[in-house]
Design a protein around this motif. Sequence first.
Motif, mmCIF file in Angstrom:
data_model
loop_
_atom_site.group_PDB
_atom_site.id
_atom_site.type_symbol
_atom_site.label_atom_id
_atom_site.label_comp_id
_atom_site.label_asym_id
_atom_site.label_seq_id
_atom_site.Cartn_x
_atom_site.Cartn_y
_atom_site.Cartn_z
ATOM 1 N N SER A 14 1.845 -0.981 -25.303
ATOM 2 C CA SER A 14 2.243 -1.269 -26.675
ATOM 3 C C SER A 14 1.014 -1.240 -27.577
ATOM 4 C CB SER A 14 2.927 -2.631 -26.759
ATOM 5 O OG SER A 14 4.080 -2.671 -25.939
ATOM 6 N N TYR A 15 1.211 -0.833 -28.816
ATOM 7 C CA TYR A 15 0.071 -0.783 -29.725
ATOM 8 C C TYR A 15 0.541 -0.946 -31.169
ATOM 9 C CZ TYR A 15 1.580 4.060 -30.512
ATOM 10 O OH TYR A 15 2.308 5.180 -30.811
ATOM 11 N N LEU A 16 -0.408 -1.342 -32.011
ATOM 12 C CA LEU A 16 -0.200 -1.483 -33.452
ATOM 13 C C LEU A 16 -1.301 -0.708 -34.162
ATOM 14 C CD1 LEU A 16 1.135 -2.804 -35.966
ATOM 15 C CD2 LEU A 16 -0.453 -4.734 -35.638
ATOM 16 N N GLU A 17 -0.911 0.211 -35.056
ATOM 17 C CA GLU A 17 -1.855 1.032 -35.796
ATOM 18 C C GLU A 17 -1.643 0.849 -37.292
ATOM 19 O OE1 GLU A 17 -2.627 4.891 -32.861
ATOM 20 O OE2 GLU A 17 -1.285 5.050 -34.601
ATOM 21 N N VAL A 18 -2.735 0.752 -38.019
ATOM 22 C CA VAL A 18 -2.700 0.615 -39.475
ATOM 23 C C VAL A 18 -3.704 1.595 -40.066
ATOM 24 C CG1 VAL A 18 -2.984 -0.913 -41.445
ATOM 25 C CG2 VAL A 18 -2.081 -1.824 -39.297
ATOM 26 N N THR A 19 -3.289 2.395 -41.048
ATOM 27 C CA THR A 19 -4.193 3.350 -41.691
ATOM 28 C C THR A 19 -4.052 3.232 -43.207
ATOM 29 O OG1 THR A 19 -2.564 5.148 -41.659
ATOM 30 C CG2 THR A 19 -4.075 4.985 -39.787
ATOM 31 N N LEU A 20 -5.155 3.519 -43.885
ATOM 32 C CA LEU A 20 -5.204 3.532 -45.347
ATOM 33 C C LEU A 20 -6.030 4.740 -45.759
ATOM 34 C CD1 LEU A 20 -4.626 2.043 -48.053
ATOM 35 C CD2 LEU A 20 -6.847 0.919 -47.751
ATOM 36 N N LEU A 78 4.086 0.685 -35.089
ATOM 37 C CA LEU A 78 4.208 -0.335 -34.044
ATOM 38 C C LEU A 78 5.023 0.251 -32.902
ATOM 39 C CD1 LEU A 78 3.900 -3.218 -32.965
ATOM 40 C CD2 LEU A 78 5.991 -3.819 -34.232
ATOM 41 N N SER A 79 4.418 0.270 -31.730
ATOM 42 C CA SER A 79 5.106 0.772 -30.525
ATOM 43 C C SER A 79 5.138 -0.351 -29.498
ATOM 44 C CB SER A 79 4.374 1.996 -29.968
ATOM 45 O OG SER A 79 4.961 2.421 -28.753
ATOM 46 N N LEU A 80 6.341 -0.689 -29.064
ATOM 47 C CA LEU A 80 6.538 -1.757 -28.094
ATOM 48 C C LEU A 80 7.089 -1.184 -26.790
ATOM 49 C CD1 LEU A 80 8.129 -4.494 -30.398
ATOM 50 C CD2 LEU A 80 5.731 -4.304 -29.654
ATOM 51 N N ARG A 81 6.465 -1.529 -25.707
ATOM 52 C CA ARG A 81 6.904 -1.047 -24.401
ATOM 53 C C ARG A 81 7.198 -2.250 -23.526
ATOM 54 N NH1 ARG A 81 3.839 3.460 -20.657
ATOM 55 N NH2 ARG A 81 5.409 3.549 -18.998
ATOM 56 N N SER A 86 -6.609 -0.106 -34.735
ATOM 57 C CA SER A 86 -5.583 -0.044 -33.693
ATOM 58 C C SER A 86 -5.844 -1.130 -32.656
ATOM 59 C CB SER A 86 -5.581 1.335 -33.030
ATOM 60 O OG SER A 86 -4.654 1.383 -31.963
ATOM 61 N N TRP A 87 -4.755 -1.717 -32.192
ATOM 62 C CA TRP A 87 -4.828 -2.743 -31.156
ATOM 63 C C TRP A 87 -3.803 -2.425 -30.083
ATOM 64 C CZ3 TRP A 87 -1.700 -7.744 -31.089
ATOM 65 C CH2 TRP A 87 -2.046 -8.521 -29.973
ATOM 66 N N SER A 88 -4.272 -2.256 -28.852
ATOM 67 C CA SER A 88 -3.393 -1.987 -27.713
ATOM 68 C C SER A 88 -3.183 -3.278 -26.931
ATOM 69 C CB SER A 88 -4.012 -0.927 -26.791
ATOM 70 O OG SER A 88 -4.182 0.293 -27.481
ATOM 71 N N PHE A 89 -1.935 -3.515 -26.538
ATOM 72 C CA PHE A 89 -1.616 -4.741 -25.820
ATOM 73 C C PHE A 89 -0.400 -4.511 -24.931
ATOM 74 C CE2 PHE A 89 0.618 -4.649 -29.815
ATOM 75 C CZ PHE A 89 1.894 -5.105 -29.532
ATOM 76 N N ASN A 90 -0.189 -5.381 -24.016
ATOM 77 C CA ASN A 90 1.018 -5.394 -23.189
ATOM 78 C C ASN A 90 1.270 -4.064 -22.487
ATOM 79 O OD1 ASN A 90 3.337 -6.460 -22.022
ATOM 80 N ND2 ASN A 90 4.639 -5.839 -23.736
ATOM 81 N N GLN A 91 0.221 -3.484 -21.885
ATOM 82 C CA GLN A 91 0.358 -2.307 -21.034
ATOM 83 C C GLN A 91 1.068 -1.133 -21.722
ATOM 84 O OE1 GLN A 91 2.263 -3.590 -17.436
ATOM 85 N NE2 GLN A 91 0.490 -4.736 -16.727
#
Length: 449
Positions: free
Chosen positions: A421-427, A445-448, A414-419
């Motif tokens: 927003s985050y991107l998560e990848v699971t396998l 993918l969540s964009l704020r 997971s990577w959080s960015f832009n106050q």
Amino acid sequence: LVDNYLKSDGYELLSDASYRYENELLSAGISGNLDKKLMDWEAYESASASAMMRWFFPKVYWDTSFNISHRQEDIYNLFTGGAKQNTNYYKQDVQNRNIMNVQSQVEYTPHELVNLSLSEYYSERRTRMDNSIVRNNGEFYNDLNLKLDYYVHPRITLSSEAAHQLAIKDFSYAANTRHVENRILGASAAWQYSEQDSLITSLGINLQRTYFPRQDNRWDNDLRTRNLRLGWKHYYKEYIRLENWFTYSLREDVYLDSLLSANNHSLESFSFLPEIDILLGDRVALRQGYQIRADYTDYYYETQRINKLYRQVGYHYNLIFDSYPYVARSGDDRWLQLPYRRNRGSAFLIDIGYSYEENQYADQVGEYYNINTKNRKYQASLNLKHDIGDFYYSLNPGYSWGTWIEYGLVAGASWSFNQGSYLEVTLSPVSEDLQKINWRSSVNLSLRF
């Protein structure tokens, strides 16, 4: 439109508003939102409103909230035509769903040693279809709870509780509408004989009634459950925590209709759960847990039903290293008072686990029980997590063997960015055979803005 192709055009409108007021004695607020989406093969509109209010009086605290929502949604089915025909979406139905929730709680403290609380929660959910009216249904739930806490001594607490719950699942055009009613009484006592060392006991009785008014009450069922729980929590040399729990319950299951009375039985259950947690500094811990359980099922009438026995024994060990450190994340009040290092923005955790569980199922034969089925499960696992600022990754492989074999793995990042927003990848592949693996993955993918 009679039909809608896979390609869809339209619009979506979102709006919301809220207002809040606060002072020393009152906190109140209201809010509402509207969401409308109109596409060729996806259309809905939803609206909701809520209100809350909190009063702070001398010796009295009152918290209440109200929420209501409505959603109307068009339902489409995907239709695949022949080789020369297009794939279309066809509108099949319109669904209307209305939801209302009301919650209120009052706490009264007539004396610093006495606390009385009364709470009620009510919710209803109604679903209506324009065409498939046989799917129309409603759900209604009400929970009324009264609780009294009496601090006899700074280290002794007595608590009692009475509750009444009613749940209704109503099918407009089906005969299996059911009502479930629960009446609960309970009492507990806790003695903290030294700092965080405690003896705890609790008693309870639960009376549950299930009835089917549209089935002429043929499936009506009564359950009476009595339970006892004893617990001991003790710290030795500050870094060793011992917990022992013993539970006993007796459940009586009775069908009122004579045609179903052969199912009437009692279930008597005994459980013993000791745990030992050992701190090795502030970052390393060894956790141990054990479980012994026995359930006896006795039927009231001598029919073809056979009395049953179920037994379970198990244990687990976990060796944990957490650089956060572990003590700070333990959530234990006693351990949080110990000296520990502070986190500096990055944390690494590794959890090595091993567990064993055996289950046995037996039928009564005369004065003895004959075991007819049993299974065993051994499991080894590794849980690895690493936080690096706004980025973290985790890896959790596992292997189970015994009566059956299973391989598992959960990997994620997971990577959080832009106050916000985050991107998560699971396998997460799962398999009982390494030649046939069931692969599962997800990307969020969540964009704020």
